[in-house]
Structure formats: C-alpha cells, structure tokens
Scaffold this motif. Structure first.
Motif, short mmCIF file in Angstrom:
data_model
loop_
_atom_site.label_atom_id
_atom_site.label_comp_id
_atom_site.label_asym_id
_atom_site.label_seq_id
_atom_site.Cartn_x
_atom_site.Cartn_y
_atom_site.Cartn_z
N GLY A 99 -9.87 -38.03 -19.13
CA GLY A 99 -8.81 -38.65 -18.34
C GLY A 99 -8.39 -37.80 -17.17
O GLY A 99 -8.20 -38.31 -16.05
N VAL A 100 -8.24 -36.50 -17.38
CA VAL A 100 -7.86 -35.61 -16.28
C VAL A 100 -8.97 -35.55 -15.24
O VAL A 100 -8.70 -35.57 -14.03
CB VAL A 100 -7.54 -34.20 -16.82
N PHE A 101 -10.22 -35.50 -15.70
CA PHE A 101 -11.35 -35.47 -14.76
C PHE A 101 -11.35 -36.71 -13.86
O PHE A 101 -11.54 -36.61 -12.64
CB PHE A 101 -12.67 -35.38 -15.53
N LEU A 102 -11.14 -37.88 -14.45
CA LEU A 102 -11.12 -39.11 -13.65
C LEU A 102 -9.97 -39.10 -12.65
O LEU A 102 -10.10 -39.61 -11.53
CB LEU A 102 -11.01 -40.33 -14.56
N ASN A 103 -8.84 -38.50 -13.04
CA ASN A 103 -7.71 -38.42 -12.11
C ASN A 103 -7.98 -37.47 -10.96
O ASN A 103 -7.33 -37.56 -9.91
CB ASN A 103 -6.45 -37.97 -12.86
N LEU A 105 -10.74 -37.40 -9.29
CA LEU A 105 -11.58 -38.07 -8.31
C LEU A 105 -10.73 -38.72 -7.23
O LEU A 105 -9.64 -39.20 -7.49
CB LEU A 105 -12.45 -39.13 -9.01
N PRO A 106 -11.23 -38.81 -6.00
CA PRO A 106 -12.51 -38.28 -5.52
C PRO A 106 -12.41 -36.88 -4.92
O PRO A 106 -13.42 -36.26 -4.66
CB PRO A 106 -12.91 -39.28 -4.44
N GLY A 107 -11.20 -36.41 -4.65
CA GLY A 107 -11.08 -35.19 -3.86
C GLY A 107 -10.93 -33.91 -4.64
O GLY A 107 -10.93 -32.82 -4.06
N PHE A 108 -10.76 -34.00 -5.98
CA PHE A 108 -10.56 -32.82 -6.82
C PHE A 108 -9.42 -31.95 -6.29
O PHE A 108 -9.54 -30.73 -6.18
CB PHE A 108 -11.86 -32.02 -6.95
N ASP A 109 -8.30 -32.62 -6.00
CA ASP A 109 -7.10 -31.93 -5.52
C ASP A 109 -6.31 -31.44 -6.74
O ASP A 109 -5.43 -32.13 -7.25
CB ASP A 109 -6.27 -32.87 -4.66
N VAL A 110 -6.63 -30.24 -7.19
CA VAL A 110 -6.02 -29.71 -8.40
C VAL A 110 -4.51 -29.56 -8.25
O VAL A 110 -3.75 -29.75 -9.21
CB VAL A 110 -6.67 -28.35 -8.77
N ALA A 111 -4.05 -29.26 -7.06
CA ALA A 111 -2.62 -29.02 -6.85
C ALA A 111 -1.79 -30.29 -7.03
O ALA A 111 -0.58 -30.21 -7.26
CB ALA A 111 -2.40 -28.45 -5.45
N ALA A 117 4.54 -32.90 -8.77
CA ALA A 117 3.23 -33.00 -8.10
C ALA A 117 2.15 -33.51 -9.04
O ALA A 117 1.10 -33.97 -8.57
CB ALA A 117 2.82 -31.64 -7.54
N HIS A 118 2.37 -33.45 -10.35
CA HIS A 118 1.34 -33.84 -11.31
C HIS A 118 1.71 -35.11 -12.08
O HIS A 118 1.13 -35.38 -13.13
CB HIS A 118 1.08 -32.70 -12.29
N LEU A 119 2.65 -35.89 -11.54
CA LEU A 119 3.02 -37.15 -12.15
C LEU A 119 2.39 -38.30 -11.39
O LEU A 119 1.83 -38.13 -10.31
CB LEU A 119 4.55 -37.32 -12.17
N TRP A 120 2.49 -39.51 -11.96
CA TRP A 120 1.99 -40.72 -11.32
C TRP A 120 2.65 -40.88 -9.96
O TRP A 120 3.89 -40.96 -9.87
CB TRP A 120 2.33 -41.91 -12.22
N PRO A 121 1.91 -40.92 -8.88
CA PRO A 121 2.53 -40.93 -7.54
C PRO A 121 3.35 -42.18 -7.23
O PRO A 121 4.14 -42.17 -6.30
CB PRO A 121 1.33 -40.80 -6.59
N TRP A 122 3.16 -43.25 -8.03
CA TRP A 122 3.95 -44.46 -7.80
C TRP A 122 5.11 -44.60 -8.79
O TRP A 122 5.79 -45.61 -8.80
CB TRP A 122 3.05 -45.69 -7.87
#
Length: 402
Positions: A119-123, A125-131, A213-218
């Motif tokens: 699940g984290v890997f899919l999240n 995508l596509p830019g691998f913005d870890v921050a 920064a690591h929550l659902w953006p919507w």
C-alpha cells in the motif's frame, strides 16, 4: 492447460476452497459459499466505478461518498471488502491449523506486513516523493485489520474451530471501547464528543502520528489537511466489519440450514437498526468509521451476502452470469494493484496536452451529452480493461497470491 491452481481465499485474494472441514456440529464437509466470492467481486467493481471517475464534478449520486455525516451506497464498498477478507480467515487458518498457533500467527503477520508495504509503495507512485507520501491507505488498513483479527483468531483457534461467542464478544468490546473513546474525548475548541473533521480524536491522533504531509491530501477542513479516512484510531471501527465476516464464515462453514441463515439475517437487521439508532448519540461518519457506521455497514453487508446466497445457494456451481464478477473476486488484491497502476499511467502528463485521463474524459464528454453518463463511461472503460486481464487469469484458474 494442465492441473489448475487451487483458488485461495486469503485476504480477499481468491475464492473460498471447494470444501472446508466442519466444526464439531457437523460431520459433512462444508460446500463453498460462492456468494462470498461474488460479494468480493462486486465490491472491487464498485470501488473502480466510485474511485476512478472521468469528471469528479459530474458523477451520479450513487457513485459518490457521503461528504461527512450520513451514508451512501458508495460507502458500503470498503466495509464489504473488509467483511470478505474476514470471511476468508477461518478457511485459511483451518488449512494450516496443524502448524501450531505461533506459526499461524507468524503467517498472518507476514501477509499483513506485505499488504501494508504494498500500500505504501503504491502511494509513492509515480514520483516517489517520500517527504509527502501518504502513509495510511486502503491496503494498509486491510493489512492492519488482518494482522489484529488474524492473530487473535490464530491464538483462539480450537480443534473444533473458532467460537462465534468469542467473536461476538470481541465485536462488542470494540464497539463499546471505540465509542467510549470518541465520546470521552474533550477536544480543544470543540468540547466532548466532537465528531468534526478537524477536532475528532482520530483526526488529532493521525496528525500527531503521521504528520499532515503524510495524510490523504483531500482530507481537508476548508483548505487545510486535517484527517485521513484510513487512519489509525478509526481502524478500531473497521475491525468490527472484518470480525463480522469471520463470524459469518464460521457459521456458514458449520451449517447452511435455515436456522443459520435466519440467525445471520437477524444479526444483519439488528446491526443495521443499531447503527441508525446510535446516530443521534454517535453520528454515522465513514471517514471516522464510527461505531454507528461500523454497525450500519456491517448489517448491510450481512444482508447483501444473504441476498447473493439466494441467487447462488452454497454447493451449487456458479451460473455463467456470475463469472465476470468472480473474475474480480478471485484476484481482488491484484485487481486493486492493477487499477492503481492503470490510473497512475492515465494521470501522467502528456506534454502540454494534459494527461491521458484528461484526453479520454474530454473525448467521452464530447461524445456523450449527459456529463454524469460520460464520467461513468470513463470508469466503465477502466473496468473493462482491468476485467479483460482478470478474465484471462480466471479462465486459467490462476490466482496471484501475496
């Protein structure tokens, strides 16, 4: 074609086995409950239609979630998937019960960890913005629920199977405990029993644990991100739906007699009514997965399962019309991964002409005058593309397991 692979029922990624060893109450082998596979397939198909629209501002009402308080048909999809994952657990544990409780628990935890990591890997995508990667998510919630429910069931497993009474007690404790937490929480600026999107206990905990920064953006209150619908505390409510699936499956593994079906019907109606009656005290809010929502959605799923069992009784071969749905149900986890990858590709920018999603959505909007139909047509096209691949696996009896 050779010897077909056996369908697996674990974590919603496969069919229930053709037969399962009975509990102490029966001496015959329990036939496969195709209705569970159908329910899982319908949940996956519904998820695609709801979550991947052509135009977010032009959708049919039945394909939209409740904005906050209340419920919609679309809100019943994820609870149904959790229910089916729970319904798979007794079969999975029974096949491995000779390994011992510690080995069973380890097996469950390994699968759960893979789900969370996927699940984290899919999240990413596509830019691998870890921050800014979203840490909670749908697969993460399924994995966490599976870890807790599966470990508990593995440790409680007896020679004659799981005890329904223990499962009911666990559900009651979860409902009461989570409800007490929500009602006792004294939110600064909101007071006790606060259920809004900024001050409710689940929202506050998720911001503290994960960071905004690591929550659902919507997941916003106004223009500010304040909550995640698949957060930590609200997983307590989601566990109820998974355990309802475990309990229903335990009953059905032992008997498909009228008394068993009647008991499930009564339980479904009671849950549905209980959720509605709790609403004035503890509002139905899917994004907080409140106890009232857990009961209401769990009751809905139980009754939906019974309706499907009337269409396809246990022990009978699946009719031809069910096979496209079963193609989604037998590879449900793969379907989720597949639609995520398809959408990721569709959302990639194509120079200055927008994305493939934008181009296709615009093309459908020009061809179909009704905007809601055009938006749904986009979702249906994705469903067809995904279904074409899953159908090939289904015909060959191939299940991709994690």
């Amino acid at each position: 074609m050779g010897e077909p692979m056996r369908f697996d029922a674990e974590i919603g990624a496969g069919m229930a086995p053709a037969a399962a060893r009975p509990g102490a109450a029966t001496g015959a082998r329990a036939p496969r409950v195709v209705a569970i596979d159908l329910l899982r397939g319908l949940a996956v198909m519904g998820m695609v239609m709801v979550a991947y629209a052509g135009g977010w501002d032009d959708r049919f009402t039945f394909l939209t979630h409740a904005s906050w308080r209340g419920f919609a048909i679309a809100d019943m999809i994820f609870p149904a998937f959790l229910f089916c994952a729970g319904a798979a657990l007794p079969y999975a544990l029974r096949r491995r019960e000779g390994q011992g409780r510690a080995a069973l628990a380890g097996h469950v935890l390994r699968r759960s960890a893979i789900l969370v990591a996927l699940g984290v890997f899919l999240n990413l995508l596509p830019g691998f913005d870890v921050a800014h990667v979203r840490l909670p998510g749908i697969l993460q919630r399924i994995g966490l629920c599976y870890a807790i429910a599966g470990t508990g069931c593995a440790l409680a497993l007896r020679r004659d199977g799981l005890r329904v009474g223990g499962l009911v007690a666990a559900i009651a404790v979860l409902l009461a405990g989570y409800g007490a937490l929500l009602l006792a929480w004294d939110a600064p600026g909101c007071g006790r029993a606060c259920f809004d999107s900024a001050h409710a206990l689940p929202a506050v905990v998720d911001r503290a644990v994960f960071g905004v920064a690591h929550l659902w953006p919507w997941g916003r209150t106004g223009d500010v991100v304040t909550y995640d619908p698949e957060g930590l505390v609200s997983t307590l409510g989601a566990l109820v739906n998974m355990l309802l699936g475990v309990a229903a499956s335990v009953l059905l593994m032992r008997s498909h007699r009228r008394a068993t079906l009647t008991a499930i019907a009564i339980a479904g109606a009671a849950c549905l009514l209980g959720g509605l009656l709790l609403d004035p005290l503890m509002p139905v809010v899917k994004k907080l997965w409140t106890p009232s929502f857990a009961l209401l959605s769990g009751g809905f799923t139980l009754l939906a399962l019974l309706a499907l069992m009337r269409l396809v009784p246990p022990g009978r071969a699946a009719p031809a019309w069910t096979r496209p749905v079963l193609a989604f149900g037998t590879n449900a986890t793969l379907a989720f991964v597949g639609i995520t990858l398809i959408d990721t590709v569709m959302q990639l920018p194509l120079g200055g002409a927008g994305s493939a999603h934008d181009r296709l959505a615009a093309l459908l909007a020009r061809a179909i005058p009704e905007p809601r139909v055009a938006s749904a047509a986009y979702s249906a096209l994705l469903l067809l593309v995904l279904g074409a691949g899953l159908w090939q696996l289904y015909k060959r009896r191939i299940v991709v397991r994690i």
